[in-house]
Design a protein around this motif. Sequence first.
Motif, PDB file in Angstrom:
ATOM      1  N   GLU A  57      -2.378 -45.027 -16.053  1.00  0.00           N
ATOM      2  CA  GLU A  57      -2.876 -45.989 -17.070  1.00  0.00           C
ATOM      3  C   GLU A  57      -2.708 -46.349 -18.214  1.00  0.00           C
ATOM      4  O   GLU A  57      -2.499 -47.499 -19.187  1.00  0.00           O
ATOM      5  CB  GLU A  57      -3.973 -47.082 -16.109  1.00  0.00           C
ATOM      6  N   ALA A  58      -3.324 -45.419 -19.271  1.00  0.00           N
ATOM      7  CA  ALA A  58      -2.981 -45.384 -20.537  1.00  0.00           C
ATOM      8  C   ALA A  58      -1.846 -45.172 -21.272  1.00  0.00           C
ATOM      9  O   ALA A  58      -1.166 -45.936 -21.859  1.00  0.00           O
ATOM     10  CB  ALA A  58      -3.661 -43.593 -20.511  1.00  0.00           C
ATOM     11  N   LYS A  59      -1.583 -44.311 -20.578  1.00  0.00           N
ATOM     12  CA  LYS A  59       0.495 -44.468 -21.375  1.00  0.00           C
ATOM     13  C   LYS A  59       1.117 -46.291 -21.005  1.00  0.00           C
ATOM     14  O   LYS A  59       1.925 -46.929 -21.001  1.00  0.00           O
ATOM     15  CB  LYS A  59       1.751 -43.978 -20.083  1.00  0.00           C
ATOM     16  N   THR A  65       0.842 -53.297 -25.095  1.00  0.00           N
ATOM     17  CA  THR A  65       0.198 -53.913 -25.826  1.00  0.00           C
ATOM     18  C   THR A  65       0.900 -54.105 -26.667  1.00  0.00           C
ATOM     19  O   THR A  65       0.584 -55.181 -27.596  1.00  0.00           O
ATOM     20  CB  THR A  65      -1.173 -52.815 -26.614  1.00  0.00           C
ATOM     21  N   VAL A  66       1.669 -53.360 -26.312  1.00  0.00           N
ATOM     22  CA  VAL A  66       2.787 -53.420 -27.431  1.00  0.00           C
ATOM     23  C   VAL A  66       3.685 -55.623 -27.476  1.00  0.00           C
ATOM     24  O   VAL A  66       4.184 -56.013 -27.968  1.00  0.00           O
ATOM     25  CB  VAL A  66       4.616 -52.166 -27.795  1.00  0.00           C
ATOM     26  N   VAL A  71       3.401 -60.626 -21.957  1.00  0.00           N
ATOM     27  CA  VAL A  71       2.925 -60.429 -20.343  1.00  0.00           C
ATOM     28  C   VAL A  71       1.990 -61.166 -20.735  1.00  0.00           C
ATOM     29  O   VAL A  71       1.887 -62.095 -18.866  1.00  0.00           O
ATOM     30  CB  VAL A  71       1.540 -58.892 -20.674  1.00  0.00           C
ATOM     31  N   SER A  72       0.613 -62.005 -21.139  1.00  0.00           N
ATOM     32  CA  SER A  72       0.431 -63.066 -21.356  1.00  0.00           C
ATOM     33  C   SER A  72       0.699 -64.677 -20.670  1.00  0.00           C
ATOM     34  O   SER A  72       0.485 -65.021 -19.698  1.00  0.00           O
ATOM     35  CB  SER A  72      -0.725 -63.343 -22.177  1.00  0.00           C
ATOM     36  N   GLN A  73       2.431 -64.483 -21.143  1.00  0.00           N
ATOM     37  CA  GLN A  73       3.592 -65.415 -20.534  1.00  0.00           C
ATOM     38  C   GLN A  73       3.716 -65.257 -19.243  1.00  0.00           C
ATOM     39  O   GLN A  73       3.543 -66.930 -18.891  1.00  0.00           O
ATOM     40  CB  GLN A  73       4.015 -65.642 -21.619  1.00  0.00           C
ATOM     41  N   VAL A  74       4.319 -64.731 -19.065  1.00  0.00           N
ATOM     42  CA  VAL A  74       4.745 -63.808 -17.747  1.00  0.00           C
ATOM     43  C   VAL A  74       3.702 -64.838 -16.949  1.00  0.00           C
ATOM     44  O   VAL A  74       3.782 -65.473 -15.453  1.00  0.00           O
ATOM     45  CB  VAL A  74       5.471 -63.307 -17.279  1.00  0.00           C
ATOM     46  N   VAL A  75       2.243 -63.839 -17.005  1.00  0.00           N
ATOM     47  CA  VAL A  75       1.326 -64.241 -15.729  1.00  0.00           C
ATOM     48  C   VAL A  75       0.830 -65.737 -15.843  1.00  0.00           C
ATOM     49  O   VAL A  75       0.988 -66.285 -14.742  1.00  0.00           O
ATOM     50  CB  VAL A  75      -0.096 -63.306 -16.733  1.00  0.00           C
ATOM     51  N   GLU A  86       8.567 -55.986 -13.065  1.00  0.00           N
ATOM     52  CA  GLU A  86      10.026 -56.090 -13.114  1.00  0.00           C
ATOM     53  C   GLU A  86      10.663 -56.886 -14.690  1.00  0.00           C
ATOM     54  O   GLU A  86      11.794 -56.299 -15.389  1.00  0.00           O
ATOM     55  CB  GLU A  86      10.846 -57.151 -11.816  1.00  0.00           C
ATOM     56  N   ARG A  87      10.262 -58.112 -14.557  1.00  0.00           N
ATOM     57  CA  ARG A  87      10.597 -58.579 -16.136  1.00  0.00           C
ATOM     58  C   ARG A  87      10.480 -57.656 -17.340  1.00  0.00           C
ATOM     59  O   ARG A  87      10.809 -57.656 -18.032  1.00  0.00           O
ATOM     60  CB  ARG A  87       9.829 -60.022 -15.592  1.00  0.00           C
ATOM     61  N   LEU A  88       8.559 -57.258 -17.319  1.00  0.00           N
ATOM     62  CA  LEU A  88       8.344 -56.624 -18.143  1.00  0.00           C
ATOM     63  C   LEU A  88       9.054 -55.477 -18.503  1.00  0.00           C
ATOM     64  O   LEU A  88       9.314 -54.851 -19.671  1.00  0.00           O
ATOM     65  CB  LEU A  88       7.441 -56.154 -18.461  1.00  0.00           C
ATOM     66  N   SER A  89       9.955 -54.772 -17.094  1.00  0.00           N
ATOM     67  CA  SER A  89      10.510 -53.449 -17.642  1.00  0.00           C
ATOM     68  C   SER A  89      12.107 -53.748 -18.022  1.00  0.00           C
ATOM     69  O   SER A  89      12.573 -53.107 -18.969  1.00  0.00           O
ATOM     70  CB  SER A  89      10.858 -53.367 -15.686  1.00  0.00           C
ATOM     71  N   LYS A  90      12.580 -55.563 -18.545  1.00  0.00           N
ATOM     72  CA  LYS A  90      13.740 -55.093 -19.222  1.00  0.00           C
ATOM     73  C   LYS A  90      13.592 -55.435 -20.221  1.00  0.00           C
ATOM     74  O   LYS A  90      14.138 -54.927 -21.445  1.00  0.00           O
ATOM     75  CB  LYS A  90      14.195 -56.648 -18.568  1.00  0.00           C
ATOM     76  N   LYS A  91      12.355 -55.809 -20.974  1.00  0.00           N
ATOM     77  CA  LYS A  91      11.669 -55.499 -21.942  1.00  0.00           C
ATOM     78  C   LYS A  91      11.703 -54.081 -22.620  1.00  0.00           C
ATOM     79  O   LYS A  91      11.495 -53.738 -23.962  1.00  0.00           O
ATOM     80  CB  LYS A  91      10.429 -56.346 -22.784  1.00  0.00           C
ATOM     81  N   ASP A  92      10.888 -53.981 -21.951  1.00  0.00           N
ATOM     82  CA  ASP A  92      10.111 -51.805 -22.263  1.00  0.00           C
ATOM     83  C   ASP A  92      10.298 -51.065 -20.737  1.00  0.00           C
ATOM     84  O   ASP A  92       9.485 -50.895 -19.681  1.00  0.00           O
ATOM     85  CB  ASP A  92       8.616 -52.212 -22.268  1.00  0.00           C
ATOM     86  N   GLU A  93      10.997 -50.254 -20.468  1.00  0.00           N
ATOM     87  CA  GLU A  93      12.195 -49.179 -19.865  1.00  0.00           C
ATOM     88  C   GLU A  93      10.850 -48.914 -18.692  1.00  0.00           C
ATOM     89  O   GLU A  93      11.015 -48.497 -17.477  1.00  0.00           O
ATOM     90  CB  GLU A  93      13.162 -49.053 -19.773  1.00  0.00           C
TER      91      GLU A  93
END
Length: 154
Positions: A57-59, A65-66, A71-75, A86-93
């Motif tokens: 979870e820390a990783k 946080t970056v 994250v807040s927009q998609v939520v 899945e959407r966030l993984s497009k920004k950060d793998e």
Amino acid sequence: MWHITWLVVLGLVGVIGQPCEVCVNTLDRLLDGTKRSDRNQVETAIDTFCETAQDKEAKLCYSLTVIKKDVSQVVAMGLPTQKICERLSKKDETVCELKYPKPPTDLKPLTSDMLQKMRVKALREILDEHNAPCIGCVEKHDFVERIQKLRDEL
């Protein structure tokens, strides 16, 4: 020929379709009791959760946080956590690459015959999972004896 093609396609779908287990679990816990439509509250929940996060979870928090605004927009859109990840993984793998470690192998059901049939590499992996060094083990029977001794201790 078409049978092989379908097997390859189905195999790839099985690999690609793996859920982002750490992300989904973390977001579910993080958003529990949080008003999803309020972006500021979601960002505050991320900050609060990430202060005490440990291990995987820390990783994940390092990545979240970056891209906290994203994250807040998609939520706020009201998507389920699997789709959010899945959407966030497009920004950060790294968001979906994190996996929980598998639990160590249960030694109780392993019989002597089963251990004798295993390869030395598998025996070493079992000992590594249990953090049990096998100093001086050279032959297969040395590894088998060490695992049997470890099984009897548990």
